[in-house]
Design a protein around this motif. Structure first.
Motif, PDB file in Angstrom:
ATOM      1  N   GLY A  12       0.782  -1.128  -0.162  1.00 19.16           N
ATOM      2  CA  GLY A  12       0.149   0.041  -0.035  1.00 19.16           C
ATOM      3  C   GLY A  12       1.059   1.254   0.105  1.00 19.16           C
ATOM      4  N   ILE A  36      -1.190   2.118   5.294  1.00 20.51           N
ATOM      5  CA  ILE A  36      -2.822   2.250   4.790  1.00 20.51           C
ATOM      6  C   ILE A  36      -3.623   0.860   5.056  1.00 20.51           C
ATOM      7  N   ILE A  53     -11.092  -2.781   1.982  1.00 23.31           N
ATOM      8  CA  ILE A  53     -12.145  -2.747   1.097  1.00 23.31           C
ATOM      9  C   ILE A  53     -13.430  -3.340   1.876  1.00 23.31           C
ATOM     10  N   GLN A  61     -10.820   7.364   4.084  1.00 22.57           N
ATOM     11  CA  GLN A  61     -10.706   6.463   2.729  1.00 22.57           C
ATOM     12  C   GLN A  61     -11.998   6.495   1.998  1.00 22.57           C
ATOM     13  N   LYS A  92     -10.102  -0.129  -3.859  1.00 19.55           N
ATOM     14  CA  LYS A  92      -8.782  -0.533  -4.055  1.00 19.55           C
ATOM     15  C   LYS A  92      -7.848   0.273  -3.880  1.00 19.55           C
ATOM     16  N   SER A 122      -7.300   1.705  -0.378  1.00 20.89           N
ATOM     17  CA  SER A 122      -6.972   0.697   0.776  1.00 20.89           C
ATOM     18  C   SER A 122      -5.609   0.120   0.536  1.00 20.89           C
ATOM     19  N   GLY A 123      -4.964   0.676  -0.690  1.00 20.81           N
ATOM     20  CA  GLY A 123      -3.588  -0.072  -1.037  1.00 20.81           C
ATOM     21  C   GLY A 123      -3.708  -1.268  -1.551  1.00 20.81           C
ATOM     22  N   ALA A 124      -4.987  -1.737  -2.046  1.00 19.71           N
ATOM     23  CA  ALA A 124      -5.196  -2.957  -2.861  1.00 19.71           C
ATOM     24  C   ALA A 124      -4.940  -3.170  -4.329  1.00 19.71           C
ATOM     25  N   ALA A 125      -4.662  -1.866  -4.815  1.00 19.52           N
ATOM     26  CA  ALA A 125      -4.689  -1.762  -6.370  1.00 19.52           C
ATOM     27  C   ALA A 125      -3.288  -2.176  -6.700  1.00 19.52           C
TER      28      ALA A 125
END
Lengths: 183, 742
Positions: free
Chosen positions: A32, A72, A78, A85, B40, B43-46
């Motif tokens: 992240g 993060i 998610i 966020q 995504k 939240s750092g998920a991409a």
């Protein structure tokens, strides 16, 4: 070496030259936090160490074995996002998304600094700074966004922090835009 | 590239007056949907190029040449091979690419790195078990050079300047007689503006992870805007057939032109991965991004404007010097917007390229307009003053009703409407000659905006699944522009499937080929491909329902027609799929296509320090249908901010002794920060462009930068009375001319 990140204990066998940023990204699968410059110039790598915002590219992992590190991924995920966020999504406080984790971690640390009464370069009252748009922009200027979502980043932070004067909510912005683009 | 089976194909030879986006009832199109990839990203998920995990991954660190011209004599690999963690030192003087590829090019970029053409050229890669070990060895690697002759000072090589071959715009264009018109005109302007080299400075450095498969094919996880043509560039560089190369670019941390073509880390990672027999990840250091990818060329523009006493333009001249490496075709197309912005019979729009040993020049956001409209729109401001006319009125007077050179109509053109709307919203009428606010001088400026519209061959596949959900796949990319979201909205509107039930698979050359992201063509081109696929799917659903397609209503997952209502999933049976394919056609010759707009800015200039602050800025834009009001607005915010940077802070400094970039990082190359940018205001005009494509949308990503810097510059002049023609307008250039504070 041992670390505590997002409340979880990690063991890692890393080079003493490894930064917190590279520890997270290259050894622990926490990608992240982003590397934009590796020189503390852009803020994309911002994480929280013991609650304070830090450019994680500029500090070595070996120095932080007894500290609480928050990235993060630890702020929200998610389906269970941190209010910031959520606000960044609603206000489109990003475009490519690369600086975004750093912006959000930085905003969390920044709001804590304001709550503690720390002044900034633009504070009129050094003893009791008030969070307005100028303060938000000034205090977030260590986080570059080349896509330039700055106005939306300010909107998102203002809304979550309930700063004065109030700006338009994401819903109000959406409604105004719909009026322009739909006949 | 485009091998097509059962496909709905359209060549834009004729206008396309009807659009399913106007007859759809889903209510998805144009609305300010939050980005579908947003959760995504926040939240750092991409997953960006350097974030894929592989067993046995090795780290590569690139080695940069430390002379400005000459050749590499030897590389002493043995000196670092024994360092802890080092696996190998890899170089290939023939195949390593010397420069980045240009956008859309399908050939290999210039190869061969024994010869050094510029300081910072990538000559080798050190591969190690860790990033730290690779970096250490790369910085220690002894390289012997033989210095050669280079040209590092543009002034030295000015006489060598040549007219470059036509590219997206003519190298040289002349109509009528500008000299004569200048001599005869009652009012004229003859001024020279300069703009410096700039860097796109996307937040994500260029990165490639190269993985060789057992069958000899290569998968490259890269940060690339145009995967389809980039795969071709990479295959040719490596001597592979195009089928053997797959590029994956699912998330890209900004591009702004710098990632249109492949950059040196891609070929280096691929060759190193082959040599060490492991996946290799090579991420450019920020300094290498500046030194070894692309810059926007510096420009020197002579602007000549001749006007009748009423302000009507009789002549427009824009003669520019630009620069690039010897042998490179690309030239900064400074005059591209000038061809179509204003009427005027006599025209001279030309370019002279100066060969120089600097990092390659290539496309950066709105190549041409971004800098060309600085010269043109500041000169128009000067002309308005000389005429004693309002700058808005001067522009409206010279608004062109047809293309002033080709004589064809514009596909749509809302320049005057944008000027009027912007002036009204900004309070332009109240513009004082100059205003004081304490120690600040306050002024207002404005400029027109224009950016040419392009349609590029693209395709996309859309599938409807038995559960009523859908998948859209294409080698299109989302570089922060919003492609994931707008493509979902287009499919949703036509198919009546909610956006939340549509999955997007972009950024992978295994999907149908597309032009990718660049030149603001992405939304129009790939959006039309998705449109065409959905049009065919709607026909298939109608057939399954046994009704005519135009008697079929699709909404919220249901198909409604002939007094029946059936779920789309049920109609789809075992699943339906279609591919859409769009190609440019005669429409781009029969009409001139561009987006238009207007910028207004208010600045404060400190009388003591010369500090310049943008206080307010407003843009009004017309770019056909707005596909998503939220992401479109963000594109304009970004463009306008690039304009603020170009006006006030951004400048690459070339060392005239060796061509080295003096300010090769984000501390020294000053992009705008949050505190530099006020709450910018963006507004859209209602417009449809039936000549552009079936979705009636035109490009918007580069419209916001075009003219923006000129509006800021004109505001600085209005505030101070000091006209700076050498960009950026830094305080040192203002100080001497500022009035005393009394």
């Amino acid at each position: 070496m041992h670390f505590t990140i997002n409340g979880r204990a990690y063991e890692a066998d890393v080079d003493i030259r490894t930064s917190i940023l590279d520890l997270c990204r290259e050894h622990l699968g926490l990608t992240g936090a982003k590397k934009g410059c590796d020189h503390g110039q852009c803020g994309a790598c911002t994480v929280l160490i013991d609650g304070r915002r830090v450019n994680s590219c500029l500090t070595l992992a070996v120095m932080h074995q007894d500290d609480e590190i928050t990235t993060i991924e630890g702020l929200g995920q998610i389906g269970d996002p941190h209010p910031l966020q959520e606000a960044f999504v609603r206000h489109d406080g990003y475009q490519c998304g690369y600086c975004t984790p750093g912006q959000i971690c930085s905003a969390v640390g920044m709001l804590d600094e304001v709550a503690k009464g720390w002044p900034s370069h633009v504070s009129e009252d050094l003893a009791a700074p008030l969070l307005d748009d100028g303060e938000i922009s000034e205090r977030m200027s260590g986080n570059l966004c080349r896509c330039a979502a700055y106005p939306n980043i300010v909107d998102a932070i203002r809304e979550v922090a309930q700063a004065e004067p109030e700006g338009r909510t994401a819903d109000e912005k959406d409604a105004a835009m719909i009026g322009e683009v739909l006949a | 590239m485009f091998g097509l089976g059962t496909t709905n194909s359209l060549t834009m030879d004729k206008p396309h007056p009807s659009s399913l986006l106007d007859t759809g009832v889903q209510g998805a199109i144009s609305r300010p949907f939050d980005r579908v990839d947003g959760p995504k990203k926040v939240s750092g998920a991409a997953t960006y190029a350097a974030e894929y995990e592989f067993d046995n991954l090795a780290y590569g660190f690139l080695v940069s040449a430390r002379i400005g011209a000459g050749k590499v004599v030897s590389i002493d690999a043995d000196a670092v091979r024994s360092l802890p963690g080092v696996i190998d030192v890899v170089w290939d003087f023939k195949r390593f690419i010397r420069v980045a590829g240009q956008g859309g090019e399908t050939k290999a970029p210039t190869q061969g790195v024994q010869e050094i053409a510029f300081s910072g050229e990538i000559i080798a890669i050190v591969v190690a078990e860790s990033y730290e070990a690779a970096r250490d060895a790369a910085l220690q690697l002894p390289v012997t050079y033989e210095a050669g002759q280079g040209v590092f000072d543009l002034a030295v090589n000015r006489d060598e300047a040549y007219t470059p071959p036509d590219l997206v715009t003519p190298g040289h264009f002349a109509q009528g007689d500008v000299d004569k018109a200048m001599a005869e005109a009652p009012v004229s302007i003859d001024v020279t503006y300069t703009t410096p080299s700039q860097n796109s400075a996307a937040m994500e450095p260029h990165a490639s992870t190269a993985v060789w498969e057992e069958d000899g094919s290569l998968t490259l996880y890269g940060a690339y805007q145009m995967p389809t043509s980039d795969a071709s560039q990479l295959a040719k560089s490596l001597g592979l057939s195009a089928k053997k190369v797959r590029i994956v670019s699912r998330y890209i941390g900004g591009g702004f032109g710098s990632k249109l073509g492949i950059a040196p880390e891609s070929v280096a990672a691929a060759i190193a991965a082959k040599q060490v027999g492991r996946p290799v990840k090579a991420v450019m250091a920020r300094q290498q991004v500046f030194e070894a990818t692309v810059r926007r060329s510096n420009t020197e523009q002579r602007l000549r404007l001749a006007a009748n006493a009423d302000g009507r333009l009789a002549a427009i001249g824009q003669e520019s010097y630009v620069s690039n490496q010897p042998g490179e075709d690309y030239f900064e197309p400074v005059g591209i917007g000038t061809h179509m912005l204003y009427a005027g019979e006599n025209r001279l729009i030309s370019h002279l390229q100066i060969p120089v040993n600097y990092v390659l020049s290539g496309s950066m956001r709105a190549p041409g307009e971004a800098v060309g409209m600085i010269g043109l729109e500041c000169a128009m401001d000067e002309l308005a003053e000389r005429l004693g006319m309002d700058p808005v009125a001067l522009r409206k007077l010279n608004d062109a009703s047809i293309d002033p050179e080709k004589g064809v109509p514009f596909s749509s053109r809302s320049l005057t409407a944008a000027l009027d709307e912007g002036a009204r919203r900004f309070g332009w009428k109240e513009r004082p000659v100059a205003r004081r606010d304490g120690e600040w001088l306050v002024g207002m400026g404005m400029a027109s905006a224009v950016r040419g519209n392009m349609l590029m061959e693209s395709s996309a596949k859309v599938e409807i699944h038995p559960d009523g959900s859908a998948t859209v796949s294409s080698a299109m990319t989302d570089i922060g522009t919003g492609s994931y979201t707008i493509l979902a909205q287009i499919a949703s509107e036509i198919l009546g499937i909610p956006v939340a039930r549509i999955t997007l698979e972009l950024g992978d050359t295994n999907a149908p080929p597309a032009a990718g992201s660049g030149g603001s063509w992405g939304a129009g081109s790939s959006g039309s491909a998705v449109y065409l696929a959905c049009e065919m799917l709607k026909d298939k659903l109608a057939k399954a329902m046994d009704v005519e397609a135009d008697a079929l209503t699709l909404k919220d997952g249901m198909a409604i027609g002939a007094n029946r209502s059936v779920s789309i999933g049920e109609l789809a049976g075992e699943g339906l799929e279609a591919t859409g394919h769009i190609k440019p056609g005669k429409q781009e010759k029969e009409t001139t296509q561009a987006s238009f707009g207007a910028h207004f800015a208010e600045v404060g200039v400190n009388m003591v320090t010369g500090e310049i602050r943008v206080r307010r800025m407003l843009g009004v834009f017309a770019a056909g249908r707005v596909l998503n009001a939220k992401t479109a607005r963000s594109q304009c915010l970004g463009g306008m901010t690039f304009g603020i940077g170009a006006a006030l802070t951004e400048e690459l400094y070339h060392d005239t002794r060796n061509g080295k970039l003096v300010n090769h990082d984000l501390a020294e190359y000053h992009v705008p920060v949050n505190a530099d940018v006020p709450q910018l205001e963006v507004h859209f005009l209602q417009e449809r462009d039936i000549h552009a494509n079936p979705i009636h949308a035109k490009g918007i990503g580069e419209l916001g930068i075009s003219g923006a810097a000129a509006a800021v510059a004109n505001a600085v002049y209005n505030a101070t009375g000091v006209r700076v023609r050498e960009f950026p307008i830094t305080l040192d250039k203002l100080l001497a001319g500022l009035p005393d504070m009394k």
